[in-house]
Enzyme design. Structure first.
Site, PDB file in Angstrom:
ATOM      1  N   LYS A 194      12.158 -15.318  10.683  1.00 48.03           N
ATOM      2  CA  LYS A 194      13.274 -16.137  10.191  1.00 48.03           C
ATOM      3  C   LYS A 194      13.184 -16.324   8.667  1.00 48.03           C
ATOM      4  CE  LYS A 194      14.827 -16.286  14.323  1.00 48.03           C
ATOM      5  NZ  LYS A 194      14.797 -17.286  15.358  1.00 48.03           N
TER       6      LYS A 194
HETATM    7  C1  LIG Z   1      14.867 -17.722  16.740  1.00 52.46           C
HETATM    8  C2  LIG Z   1      16.048 -18.335  17.371  1.00 52.46           C
HETATM    9  C3  LIG Z   1      15.955 -19.444  18.223  1.00 52.46           C
HETATM   10  C4  LIG Z   1      14.639 -20.012  18.685  1.00 52.46           C
HETATM   11  O1  LIG Z   1      13.773 -20.328  17.664  1.00 52.46           O
HETATM   12  P1  LIG Z   1      12.185 -20.388  17.968  1.00 52.46           P
HETATM   13  O2  LIG Z   1      11.644 -21.015  16.733  1.00 52.46           O
HETATM   14  O3  LIG Z   1      11.734 -18.978  18.164  1.00 52.46           O
HETATM   15  O4  LIG Z   1      11.985 -21.218  19.180  1.00 52.46           O
HETATM   16  C5  LIG Z   1      17.122 -20.008  18.691  1.00 52.46           C
HETATM   17  N1  LIG Z   1      18.325 -19.506  18.378  1.00 52.46           N
HETATM   18  C6  LIG Z   1      18.459 -18.408  17.598  1.00 52.46           C
HETATM   19  C7  LIG Z   1      19.826 -17.903  17.291  1.00 52.46           C
HETATM   20  C8  LIG Z   1      17.325 -17.783  17.092  1.00 52.46           C
HETATM   21  O5  LIG Z   1      17.453 -16.679  16.355  1.00 52.46           O
END
Ligand SMILES: *Cc1c(COP(=O)(O)O)cnc(C)c1O
Length: 394
Positions: A194
């Site tokens: 991310k």
């Molecule tokens: C990565 C992601 C999540 C979940 O995040 P985590 O930190 O991995 O639990 C939820 N929604 C979207 C669109 C994502 O890309």
């Protein structure tokens, strides 16, 4: 400054992932400092990170949790989503968006997306509203904010809460307003692929102080104070007033998050530059169509997604992976997954645009530590694979 040794160059000794973190010596020092301190979890770094994150997004409050999934779950909990409630979510997202509704006993209803941007289609959202609907979750797919004015108007007209899943869009804006201020509650993720990372982690931003307090209770078993607060006040007794979870984030993670946050705007600019390189390279490749860009938004480019119409996507995906280019597909629409089909009776035709897009979309590697040469070489590889295919099929 970031360590130039980490810049991934065109020499493809290694598989190129679609996304990856960038950790430098400052990050490492920040983490080691916490390891030598008194507080490993729920100490001063959590509050410091929350304040810096609120400032970076322009939100009144930021609450840090153990993951983006926990951030979404906590958002559903503070809205009081429960059995019998429906929450509208786009199908073109990661499963966690919809799962967070199910964690609370609610029912996700899947909205379709715009064929050009793959952002949730406000018309599809409105068509799903029933007397049971309580909230809409918008997903800033690939890093581009949704049409929040249209979604807000629908939410207001029907008395619904508006939640943003901004796990892709930290650093993006809509009509000049940053992600984090566009909905009633906004969830972010700090997973390594991310925009910034804490290893694992997530945040919720909100304007409402009462919701921020409820989110903090939810991440700590529903207890009204944390250990450090009790220690500071010299009290030992505590009260659990609602059901919560252990969704705490550690000080170790928040030190990393703080150090990473300082690099966010440079990284988002770099992502935009690299996306511009891909765009320019694909102007001469008609078989590759980058997704549309909203004129109202600036894009954070968590993902660089193209469409490959016709039956070429799977061939291209496999050929790229054979050539060490970690192309990927984001996402298999959630309503197509076995769990949702069996438990909620979803059918592929529920969201025809998302279903059709699934066969054509391809995510190409994009991360700030990628060199210009590497992006050019990935684009060249894409063009070569497609032209070899065209000439052999003649
Ligand atoms: C990565 C992601 C999540 C979940 O995040 P985590 O930190 O991995 O639990 C939820 N929604 C979207 C669109 C994502 O890309």
């Amino acid at each position: 400054m970031s360590d130039p040794k980490q810049v991934v160059t065109a020499a493809r000794a290694q598989f190129i992932p679609y996304g990856r973190q960038w950790i430098d010596e400052e990050d490492i020092t920040a983490v080691v400092d916490v390891l030598k301190s008194d507080w490993l979890t729920t100490g001063p770094k959590v509050a410091e990170f929350e304040q810096a994150f609120a400032q970076a997004t322009g939100a009144a409050h930021a609450v840090a949790l153990s993951s983006g999934t926990a951030a979404l779950h906590a958002s559903m909990a503070v809205l009081g989503i429960g059995p019998g409630d429906e929450v509208i979510v786009p199908s073109m997202t990661f499963a966690a968006t919809a799962n967070s509704v199910v964690f609370q006993g609610g029912t996700p209803r899947f909205a379709d997306v715009d064929p050009d941007t793959l952002l949730v289609d406000p018309g599809s959202v409105e068509a799903l509203i029933t007397p049971l609907t309580k909230a809409i979750v918008a997903v800033d797919y690939a890093g581009q904010p949704c049409d929040y004015d249209a979604l807000r108007a629908i939410a207001d007209r029907h008395g619904l809460a508006l939640v943003a899943d901004a796990c892709h869009s930290l650093g993006a804006t809509y009509k000049g307003r940053p992600a984090g201020t566009l909905a009633d509650l906004t969830a972010f993720s700090l997973h390594p692929v991310k925009p910034i990372t804490a290893g694992e982690g997530g945040l919720v931003t909100t304007e409402r102080e009462a919701w921020a307090a409820a989110l903090r209770r939810f991440r700590n078993h529903g207890i009204t104070t944390d250990l450090r607060e009790r220690q500071a006040k010299g009290v030992w007794e505590y009260d659990m007033v609602s059901l919560g979870y252990n969704y705490r984030i550690t000080d170790i993670q928040c030190a990393l998050g703080l150090s990473q946050l300082a690099k966010l705007s440079g990284w988002v600019s770099r992502r935009r530059e690299l996306a511009g390189r891909y765009d320019a390279a694909f102007r001469g490749v008609p078989a590759v169509v980058p997704l549309g860009r909203s004129p109202q938004a600036t894009h954070a480019f968590h993902l660089y997604v193209v469409r490959v119409p016709g039956a070429e996507r799977n061939h291209l995906l496999d050929a790229l992976r054979e050539r060490a280019v970690g192309a990927n597909v984001h996402y298999r629409p959630v309503h197509l997954h076995t769990y949702y089909r069996e438990r909620f009776g979803t059918a592929p035709s529920d969201c025809p645009v998302a279903q059709a897009a699934y066969n054509e979309i391809l995510t190409l590697p994009l991360f700030p530590a990628m060199s210009d040469d590497l992006a050019s070489s990935v684009a060249t590889t894409v063009a070569e694979v497609l032209s070899a295919r065209t000439s052999t099929s003649l």
